[in-house]
Design a protein around this motif. Structure first.
Motif, mmCIF file in Angstrom:
data_model
loop_
_atom_site.group_PDB
_atom_site.id
_atom_site.type_symbol
_atom_site.label_atom_id
_atom_site.label_comp_id
_atom_site.label_asym_id
_atom_site.label_seq_id
_atom_site.Cartn_x
_atom_site.Cartn_y
_atom_site.Cartn_z
ATOM 1 N N GLU A 20 48.589 16.579 -16.173
ATOM 2 C CA GLU A 20 49.153 15.636 -14.905
ATOM 3 C C GLU A 20 49.787 14.772 -15.329
ATOM 4 O O GLU A 20 50.894 14.229 -14.751
ATOM 5 C CB GLU A 20 47.846 15.617 -14.101
ATOM 6 N N GLN A 21 49.232 13.772 -16.054
ATOM 7 C CA GLN A 21 50.080 12.530 -16.419
ATOM 8 C C GLN A 21 51.162 12.760 -17.238
ATOM 9 O O GLN A 21 52.198 11.948 -16.909
ATOM 10 C CB GLN A 21 48.912 11.541 -17.632
ATOM 11 N N SER A 22 51.262 13.668 -17.966
ATOM 12 C CA SER A 22 52.569 14.138 -18.712
ATOM 13 C C SER A 22 53.678 14.359 -17.639
ATOM 14 O O SER A 22 54.972 14.041 -17.589
ATOM 15 C CB SER A 22 52.421 15.283 -19.389
ATOM 16 N N ARG A 23 53.211 15.062 -16.492
ATOM 17 C CA ARG A 23 54.227 15.612 -15.326
ATOM 18 C C ARG A 23 54.734 14.188 -14.507
ATOM 19 O O ARG A 23 55.981 13.855 -14.343
ATOM 20 C CB ARG A 23 53.472 16.341 -14.460
ATOM 21 N N VAL A 24 53.727 13.217 -14.593
ATOM 22 C CA VAL A 24 54.226 11.941 -13.764
ATOM 23 C C VAL A 24 55.333 11.057 -14.637
ATOM 24 O O VAL A 24 56.202 10.748 -14.241
ATOM 25 C CB VAL A 24 52.968 11.130 -13.669
ATOM 26 N N LEU A 25 54.831 10.975 -16.156
ATOM 27 C CA LEU A 25 55.671 10.273 -16.760
ATOM 28 C C LEU A 25 57.039 10.967 -17.286
ATOM 29 O O LEU A 25 58.100 10.271 -17.280
ATOM 30 C CB LEU A 25 55.019 10.243 -17.997
ATOM 31 N N PHE A 26 57.153 12.375 -17.183
ATOM 32 C CA PHE A 26 58.175 13.137 -17.513
ATOM 33 C C PHE A 26 59.127 12.705 -16.229
ATOM 34 O O PHE A 26 60.432 12.805 -16.160
ATOM 35 C CB PHE A 26 57.893 14.548 -17.477
ATOM 36 N N ALA A 27 58.679 12.895 -15.082
ATOM 37 C CA ALA A 27 59.630 12.756 -13.767
ATOM 38 C C ALA A 27 60.207 11.243 -13.808
ATOM 39 O O ALA A 27 61.379 11.240 -13.603
ATOM 40 C CB ALA A 27 58.716 12.789 -12.617
ATOM 41 N N VAL A 28 59.309 10.325 -14.370
ATOM 42 C CA VAL A 28 60.072 8.815 -14.708
ATOM 43 C C VAL A 28 61.083 8.857 -15.542
ATOM 44 O O VAL A 28 62.259 8.493 -15.501
ATOM 45 C CB VAL A 28 59.023 8.035 -15.006
ATOM 46 N N GLU A 30 63.110 11.840 -16.600
ATOM 47 C CA GLU A 30 64.170 12.349 -15.726
ATOM 48 C C GLU A 30 64.967 11.422 -15.012
ATOM 49 O O GLU A 30 66.074 11.716 -14.763
ATOM 50 C CB GLU A 30 63.690 13.511 -15.197
ATOM 51 N N ALA A 31 64.259 10.514 -14.374
ATOM 52 C CA ALA A 31 64.848 9.694 -13.191
ATOM 53 C C ALA A 31 65.765 8.584 -14.005
ATOM 54 O O ALA A 31 66.768 8.195 -13.552
ATOM 55 C CB ALA A 31 64.228 8.928 -12.292
ATOM 56 N N ASP A 32 65.389 8.176 -15.341
ATOM 57 C CA ASP A 32 65.799 7.180 -15.934
ATOM 58 C C ASP A 32 65.624 7.509 -17.433
ATOM 59 O O ASP A 32 65.046 6.531 -17.992
ATOM 60 C CB ASP A 32 65.405 5.782 -15.551
ATOM 61 N N PRO A 33 66.355 8.314 -18.053
ATOM 62 C CA PRO A 33 65.929 8.678 -19.572
ATOM 63 C C PRO A 33 66.141 7.572 -20.404
ATOM 64 O O PRO A 33 65.351 7.392 -21.383
ATOM 65 C CB PRO A 33 66.948 9.935 -19.922
ATOM 66 N N ARG A 34 67.169 6.588 -20.305
ATOM 67 C CA ARG A 34 67.161 5.703 -21.267
ATOM 68 C C ARG A 34 66.131 4.448 -21.311
ATOM 69 O O ARG A 34 65.825 4.054 -22.454
ATOM 70 C CB ARG A 34 68.489 4.812 -20.928
ATOM 71 N N ALA A 35 65.682 3.986 -20.254
ATOM 72 C CA ALA A 35 64.816 3.153 -19.996
ATOM 73 C C ALA A 35 63.431 3.746 -20.518
ATOM 74 O O ALA A 35 62.590 3.020 -21.075
ATOM 75 C CB ALA A 35 64.569 2.585 -18.439
ATOM 76 N N SER A 36 63.040 5.014 -20.178
ATOM 77 C CA SER A 36 61.782 5.729 -20.487
ATOM 78 C C SER A 36 61.843 6.050 -21.880
ATOM 79 O O SER A 36 60.972 6.335 -22.740
ATOM 80 C CB SER A 36 61.673 7.114 -19.666
ATOM 81 N N ARG A 111 68.647 -16.128 -29.751
ATOM 82 C CA ARG A 111 68.825 -16.047 -28.324
ATOM 83 C C ARG A 111 67.827 -15.367 -27.548
ATOM 84 O O ARG A 111 67.518 -14.208 -27.819
ATOM 85 C CB ARG A 111 69.974 -15.492 -27.825
ATOM 86 N N PRO A 112 67.028 -16.093 -26.522
ATOM 87 C CA PRO A 112 65.908 -15.258 -25.883
ATOM 88 C C PRO A 112 66.551 -13.832 -25.103
ATOM 89 O O PRO A 112 67.725 -13.805 -24.690
ATOM 90 C CB PRO A 112 65.645 -16.385 -24.907
ATOM 91 N N ILE A 113 65.701 -12.839 -25.069
ATOM 92 C CA ILE A 113 65.981 -11.553 -24.644
ATOM 93 C C ILE A 113 64.833 -11.246 -23.634
ATOM 94 O O ILE A 113 63.696 -11.630 -23.618
ATOM 95 C CB ILE A 113 66.108 -10.522 -25.690
ATOM 96 N N GLU A 114 65.189 -10.589 -22.498
ATOM 97 C CA GLU A 114 64.169 -10.231 -21.720
ATOM 98 C C GLU A 114 64.460 -8.734 -21.299
ATOM 99 O O GLU A 114 65.700 -8.301 -21.191
ATOM 100 C CB GLU A 114 64.181 -11.046 -20.210
ATOM 101 N N PRO A 115 63.391 -7.911 -20.688
ATOM 102 C CA PRO A 115 63.482 -6.566 -20.466
ATOM 103 C C PRO A 115 64.153 -6.462 -18.822
ATOM 104 O O PRO A 115 64.086 -7.288 -18.051
ATOM 105 C CB PRO A 115 62.226 -6.078 -20.316
ATOM 106 N N ALA A 116 65.065 -5.479 -18.752
ATOM 107 C CA ALA A 116 65.659 -5.324 -17.700
ATOM 108 C C ALA A 116 64.682 -4.597 -16.405
ATOM 109 O O ALA A 116 63.591 -4.324 -16.979
ATOM 110 C CB ALA A 116 66.896 -4.338 -17.633
ATOM 111 N N PRO A 117 64.891 -4.988 -15.287
ATOM 112 C CA PRO A 117 63.917 -4.296 -14.220
ATOM 113 C C PRO A 117 63.651 -3.092 -14.572
ATOM 114 O O PRO A 117 62.335 -2.660 -14.041
ATOM 115 C CB PRO A 117 64.546 -4.723 -12.866
ATOM 116 N N SER A 118 64.316 -2.273 -14.776
ATOM 117 C CA SER A 118 63.981 -0.549 -14.910
ATOM 118 C C SER A 118 63.053 -0.481 -15.990
ATOM 119 O O SER A 118 62.178 0.340 -15.930
ATOM 120 C CB SER A 118 65.388 0.008 -15.292
ATOM 121 N N ALA A 119 63.110 -1.299 -17.015
ATOM 122 C CA ALA A 119 62.156 -1.034 -18.448
ATOM 123 C C ALA A 119 61.130 -1.667 -17.833
ATOM 124 O O ALA A 119 59.878 -1.081 -18.217
ATOM 125 C CB ALA A 119 62.783 -1.866 -19.421
ATOM 126 N N ILE A 120 60.957 -2.827 -17.285
ATOM 127 C CA ILE A 120 59.349 -3.279 -16.671
ATOM 128 C C ILE A 120 58.923 -2.027 -15.610
ATOM 129 O O ILE A 120 57.726 -2.060 -15.572
ATOM 130 C CB ILE A 120 59.756 -4.612 -15.743
#
Length: 291
Positions: A20-28, A30-36, A111-120
């Motif tokens: 069940e957890q895998s299905r949730v994370l796989f949906a994420v 699919e929505a944003d493969p690069r961030a995931s 130089r300081p780096i921060e995660p994008a909102p999609s990654a967060i």
């Protein structure tokens, strides 16, 4: 008190909850493969190293934060990857906007780096999914605490990272599953394979996993079909998986040992997250598993 690995691994509902957890994370994914993709295998550890540096700025290390130099030092210190691999990872994350340079002083590797909102957002979903599974194992309310505590993600994630880095059980394994899971940087391959498993017959050497199309799997996971087929063959030769009939065109099975290794790694991960939760927010009152 955090749940023991052995109790989590032995819980009869673990496979179903992991599916069940895998299905949730796989949906994420699919929505944003690069961030995931940050949460796949070797990248998974590098991603946690980067997030931990970012979240710890102003806390344990007032002068810290995420920079290229600190990130490369961190992955080298924990033996996560080579500096060249880490440098390529960070450049890819910058290229695709998963992380970004912060305005202000510094240049190059300082130089300081921060995660994008999609990654967060992807990280938040990942942590929430782990806590939800733990809650369903023992009836506690970690998820509610995580949802309401101030700066919950920034508090717990560095502690999860510490646990992952110090656990030999989550890396450097000499098992069929451990070798197979590195099939690609995005993960989900074993999750896909186990998604078709229903009731597991105790003592059965082979566990039916349904019909698995290599072409469909490669397409969904954005993998080369040739590369995926080669890795599946390696897992088959190791005795971890197989087909009832024609290879790639019939019902598939996974071995009992292969599945056990997979669930053991999952159990170790859940125990690490549970320990981090206790350190961050205190015991949640769910120290005993329910059946």
């Amino acid at each position: 008190m955090a749940l023991p690995v052995e109790e989590i691994a032995a819980h009869p509902a673990l496979l179903g909850l992991v599916q069940e957890q895998s299905r949730v994370l796989f949906a994420v994914y699919e929505a944003d493969p690069r961030a995931s993709s940050v949460f796949g295998n070797q990248r998974y550890l590098m991603g946690h190293a980067a997030f931990a540096l970012y979240f710890r700025r102003g806390r344990a290390d007032p002068l810290g934060g995420l920079t290229a130099a600190r990130f490369l030092d961190e992955i080298a210190k924990h033996g996560i990857a080579s500096r060249n691999t880490g440098d390529a990872f960070l450049k890819e994350m910058l290229k695709y906007g998963i992380v970004q340079y912060m305005p202000g002083a510094g240049d190059g590797r300082t130089r300081p780096i921060e995660p994008a909102p999609s990654a967060i957002g992807a990280l938040h979903t990942w942590v929430a999914a782990q806590l939800s599974t733990l809650d369903r194992l023992d009836g506690a309310s970690r998820g509610e605490t995580f949802a309401t505590a101030p700066d919950a993600l920034g508090t717990i994630q560095p502690l999860i990272a510490d646990g992952l880095f110090s656990s030999g059980a989550t890396r450097d394994q000499e098992t069929a599953y451990a070798n197979f899971i590195w099939v690609n940087s995005r993960g989900f391959v074993m999750d896909w394979l186990t998604s078709g498993i229903g009731t597991v017959t105790p003592g059965a050497a082979r566990i039916p996993a349904g019909h698995v199309s290599i072409a469909d799997m490669a397409s969904a996971l954005r993998l080369s079909q040739t590369h995926l087929a080669r890795r599946l063959r390696e897992a088959e030769e190791a005795g971890g998986i197989g087909w009832e009939g024609a290879r790639g065109r019939s019902a598939m099975w996974v071995s009992q040992d292969f599945l056990r290794e997979y669930l053991q790694v999952q159990a170790v991960k859940f125990a690490i997250v549970d320990t981090a939760f206790d350190l961050a927010f205190g015991p949640c009152g769910g120290s005993h598993l329910r059946s």
